[in-house]
Design a protein around this motif. Structure first.
Motif, PDB file in Angstrom:
ATOM      1  N   ASN A 190       0.833  -1.182   0.144  1.00  0.00           N
ATOM      2  CA  ASN A 190      -0.055   0.164   0.067  1.00  0.00           C
ATOM      3  C   ASN A 190       0.966   1.405  -0.019  1.00  0.00           C
ATOM      4  N   LEU A 191       2.135   1.091   0.478  1.00  0.00           N
ATOM      5  CA  LEU A 191       3.069   2.437   0.375  1.00  0.00           C
ATOM      6  C   LEU A 191       3.493   2.671  -1.023  1.00  0.00           C
ATOM      7  N   ILE A 192       3.269   1.869  -1.772  1.00  0.00           N
ATOM      8  CA  ILE A 192       3.873   2.213  -3.070  1.00  0.00           C
ATOM      9  C   ILE A 192       2.624   2.734  -3.866  1.00  0.00           C
ATOM     10  N   THR A 193       2.541   4.158  -3.844  1.00  0.00           N
ATOM     11  CA  THR A 193       1.451   4.753  -4.379  1.00  0.00           C
ATOM     12  C   THR A 193       1.840   5.311  -5.973  1.00  0.00           C
ATOM     13  N   PRO A 194       0.867   5.625  -6.639  1.00  0.00           N
ATOM     14  CA  PRO A 194       1.059   6.187  -8.038  1.00  0.00           C
ATOM     15  C   PRO A 194       2.134   7.218  -7.949  1.00  0.00           C
ATOM     16  N   GLU A 195       2.021   8.011  -7.120  1.00  0.00           N
ATOM     17  CA  GLU A 195       3.033   9.292  -7.201  1.00  0.00           C
ATOM     18  C   GLU A 195       4.344   8.511  -6.884  1.00  0.00           C
ATOM     19  N   LYS A 196       4.636   7.616  -6.080  1.00  0.00           N
ATOM     20  CA  LYS A 196       5.699   6.900  -5.699  1.00  0.00           C
ATOM     21  C   LYS A 196       6.420   6.049  -7.020  1.00  0.00           C
ATOM     22  N   ARG A 197       5.463   5.505  -7.715  1.00  0.00           N
ATOM     23  CA  ARG A 197       5.982   5.196  -9.037  1.00  0.00           C
ATOM     24  C   ARG A 197       6.417   6.277 -10.138  1.00  0.00           C
ATOM     25  N   VAL A 198       5.766   7.156 -10.096  1.00  0.00           N
ATOM     26  CA  VAL A 198       6.135   8.146 -10.976  1.00  0.00           C
ATOM     27  C   VAL A 198       7.545   8.707 -10.612  1.00  0.00           C
ATOM     28  N   ALA A 199       7.746   9.007  -9.424  1.00  0.00           N
ATOM     29  CA  ALA A 199       8.862   9.555  -8.716  1.00  0.00           C
ATOM     30  C   ALA A 199      10.028   8.470  -8.852  1.00  0.00           C
ATOM     31  N   ALA A 200       9.851   7.162  -8.901  1.00  0.00           N
ATOM     32  CA  ALA A 200      10.819   6.128  -9.471  1.00  0.00           C
ATOM     33  C   ALA A 200      10.934   6.361 -10.668  1.00  0.00           C
ATOM     34  N   ALA A 201      10.252   6.462 -11.447  1.00  0.00           N
ATOM     35  CA  ALA A 201      10.496   6.437 -13.048  1.00  0.00           C
ATOM     36  C   ALA A 201      11.376   7.446 -13.386  1.00  0.00           C
ATOM     37  N   ARG A 202      11.601   8.613 -12.659  1.00  0.00           N
ATOM     38  CA  ARG A 202      12.482   9.629 -12.887  1.00  0.00           C
ATOM     39  C   ARG A 202      13.707   9.439 -12.613  1.00  0.00           C
ATOM     40  N   ALA A 220      -0.767  -5.997  -9.664  1.00  0.00           N
ATOM     41  CA  ALA A 220      -0.344  -4.752 -10.451  1.00  0.00           C
ATOM     42  C   ALA A 220       1.196  -4.590 -10.499  1.00  0.00           C
ATOM     43  N   GLY A 221       1.859  -5.680  -9.892  1.00  0.00           N
ATOM     44  CA  GLY A 221       3.297  -5.465  -9.991  1.00  0.00           C
ATOM     45  C   GLY A 221       4.036  -4.522  -8.801  1.00  0.00           C
ATOM     46  N   ILE A 222       5.368  -4.937  -8.655  1.00  0.00           N
ATOM     47  CA  ILE A 222       5.935  -4.072  -7.526  1.00  0.00           C
ATOM     48  C   ILE A 222       6.804  -3.105  -8.344  1.00  0.00           C
ATOM     49  N   VAL A 223       6.583  -1.862  -8.366  1.00  0.00           N
ATOM     50  CA  VAL A 223       7.362  -0.975  -9.036  1.00  0.00           C
ATOM     51  C   VAL A 223       7.584   0.193  -8.050  1.00  0.00           C
ATOM     52  N   SER A 224       8.902   0.507  -7.765  1.00  0.00           N
ATOM     53  CA  SER A 224       9.107   1.678  -6.974  1.00  0.00           C
ATOM     54  C   SER A 224      10.468   2.130  -6.960  1.00  0.00           C
ATOM     55  N   ARG A 225      11.028   3.016  -6.242  1.00  0.00           N
ATOM     56  CA  ARG A 225      12.297   3.385  -5.712  1.00  0.00           C
ATOM     57  C   ARG A 225      13.069   2.043  -5.156  1.00  0.00           C
ATOM     58  N   GLY A 226      14.224   1.767  -5.814  1.00  0.00           N
ATOM     59  CA  GLY A 226      15.003   0.445  -5.213  1.00  0.00           C
ATOM     60  C   GLY A 226      16.255   1.296  -4.520  1.00  0.00           C
ATOM     61  N   VAL A 227      16.747   0.753  -3.368  1.00  0.00           N
ATOM     62  CA  VAL A 227      17.971   1.214  -2.605  1.00  0.00           C
ATOM     63  C   VAL A 227      18.677  -0.146  -2.217  1.00  0.00           C
ATOM     64  N   LEU A 228      19.954   0.209  -2.740  1.00  0.00           N
ATOM     65  CA  LEU A 228      20.695  -1.182  -2.279  1.00  0.00           C
ATOM     66  C   LEU A 228      21.573  -0.678  -0.935  1.00  0.00           C
ATOM     67  N   VAL A 229      21.621  -1.354  -0.073  1.00  0.00           N
ATOM     68  CA  VAL A 229      22.558  -1.115   1.138  1.00  0.00           C
ATOM     69  C   VAL A 229      23.820  -2.276   1.022  1.00  0.00           C
ATOM     70  N   ASP A 230      24.812  -1.729   0.917  1.00  0.00           N
ATOM     71  CA  ASP A 230      26.233  -2.554   0.473  1.00  0.00           C
ATOM     72  C   ASP A 230      26.851  -2.643   1.721  1.00  0.00           C
ATOM     73  N   ILE A 231      26.589  -3.814   2.669  1.00  0.00           N
ATOM     74  CA  ILE A 231      27.239  -3.916   3.970  1.00  0.00           C
ATOM     75  C   ILE A 231      28.934  -4.349   3.707  1.00  0.00           C
ATOM     76  N   PRO A 232      29.060  -5.375   2.730  1.00  0.00           N
ATOM     77  CA  PRO A 232      30.451  -5.631   2.497  1.00  0.00           C
ATOM     78  C   PRO A 232      31.304  -4.472   2.194  1.00  0.00           C
ATOM     79  N   ALA A 233      30.657  -3.587   1.404  1.00  0.00           N
ATOM     80  CA  ALA A 233      31.605  -2.533   1.036  1.00  0.00           C
ATOM     81  C   ALA A 233      31.763  -1.505   2.287  1.00  0.00           C
ATOM     82  N   LEU A 234      30.627  -1.397   3.110  1.00  0.00           N
ATOM     83  CA  LEU A 234      30.971  -0.598   4.328  1.00  0.00           C
ATOM     84  C   LEU A 234      31.949  -1.170   5.434  1.00  0.00           C
ATOM     85  N   LEU A 235      31.955  -2.535   5.447  1.00  0.00           N
ATOM     86  CA  LEU A 235      33.137  -2.997   6.332  1.00  0.00           C
ATOM     87  C   LEU A 235      34.490  -3.550   5.513  1.00  0.00           C
ATOM     88  N   GLY A 236      34.481  -3.136   4.259  1.00  0.00           N
ATOM     89  CA  GLY A 236      35.706  -3.231   3.346  1.00  0.00           C
ATOM     90  C   GLY A 236      36.184  -4.833   3.234  1.00  0.00           C
TER      91      GLY A 236
END
Length: 317
Positions: free
Chosen positions: A33-45, A149-165
């Motif tokens: 429910n948190l993935i709104t139409p506005e969220k999808r539009v922002a992700a497309a940008r 309807a699919g799961i279309v949104s902004r994706g964010v990667l959290v890279d823990i190995p890179a953080l720890l070297g």
């Protein structure tokens, strides 16, 4: 390594972090429910170069359990079956080729966990009774087809190995919310409601490089239970990882908390999970470009009554 919350505190998350009723008494979508139409539009940008990266692993009938999930007995039957002709058979110059495909729903393949996958004290997400989930013919209340309807949104990667070297995390490394915050700060990314949060641990790459994990001791790096309030506070819509989200072993002495991210996440938060993703190429690309946000898209199978869907999510830059 960050300290775990107590057993009592973690069990309390089922109530204190609950999204039951937040989107209505009959809601089946949970955090989607948190993935709104506005969220999808922002992700497309976020799409700039048009480069697309698959976040799924191959499904190979000749090697159905490369991660040693322990489901090989089931997945051994996964495959093409007998590939056969079904149309021409010599009567015409063309032939149509078919097969049957069988996949273990929660095996080593990249798959989406629907909200029917876990229950707690006889209830699934939003208070639906377990009897309505395990009924003959499949789940009558919650199913992956609810995400049609699919799961279309902004994706964010959290890279823990890179953080720890390091190249990859040790087996059984427990990631706490402080490390997620530190990785986000290092990457210059701020989470927003409705994001798809992907946690890179290096588990798949390490397992494929060094050999399968022992299914009798399923040690995997992942989030510990203290991350659950973080996920609720930031209104994460979907959580994905190149492992199974939960650190294994969980660090708790009770079997009830074998997988608290799965149990509390699916049942209390209504949080959809993506297990066993392929994140190596994505992590490398994010490091090269210093860009850790992207357009995320995933189209689960529209199968009714099931708790899982094999899937091929993509990151689009």
């Amino acid at each position: 390594m960050p300290a775990l919350p107590s057993v009592e505190e973690t069990l309390g998350y089922f109530d204190s972090l609950s999204n039951w009723g937040r989107w209505g008494s009959d809601d089946r979508l949970g955090t989607l429910n948190l993935i709104t139409p506005e969220k999808r539009v922002a992700a497309a940008r976020l799409v700039m170069s048009g480069e697309s990266i698959s976040l799924s692993r191959n499904i190979n009938p000749e090697d159905p359990d490369p991660l040693g999930t322990g489901l090989a007995v089931v997945q051994r039957f996964m495959g093409l079956g007998e590939v056969e002709q079904h149309m021409g058979k010599g009567a015409a110059r063309f032939d149509g080729i078919t097969e049957q495909v069988h996949i273990a729903a929660h095996g080593a393949n990249t798959h989406l966990d629907g909200l029917a996958h876990y229950a707690w004290d006889g209830k699934t997400y939003n208070g639906f009774d377990l009897s309505e989930i395990t009924s003959l013919g499949g789940s009558k209340k919650l199913s992956v087809h609810d995400a049609h309807a699919g799961i279309v949104s902004r994706g964010v990667l959290v890279d823990i190995p890179a953080l720890l070297g390091v190249e990859w995390l040790d087996f059984s490394y427990a990631i706490g919310p402080e490390e997620i915050d530190a990785a986000l700060e290092r990457q210059g990314v701020v989470l927003r409601p409705g994001d798809v949060l992907l946690v890179h641990t290096g588990y798949v790459a390490r397992t494929l490089a060094e050999g399968r994990n022992d299914p009798r001791r399923p040690n995997q790096p992942g989030l510990h239970a203290g991350c659950l309030p973080f996920l609720k506070e930031h209104d994460i819509a979907v959580l994905g990882s190149d492992a199974i989200q939960d650190v294994q072993p969980s660090g708790f002495p009770t079997l009830d908390l074998l997988r608290p991210i799965h149990a509390v996440g699916l049942v209390a938060l209504g949080l959809w999970l993506i297990d066993n993703m392929e994140l190596t190429e994505l992590a490398n690309r994010c490091r090269e470009t210093n860009r850790y946000e992207f357009f995320f898209a995933m189209l689960p199978w529209r199968m009714m009554g099931v708790t899982s869907s094999a899937t091929n999510p993509i990151a689009l830059f």
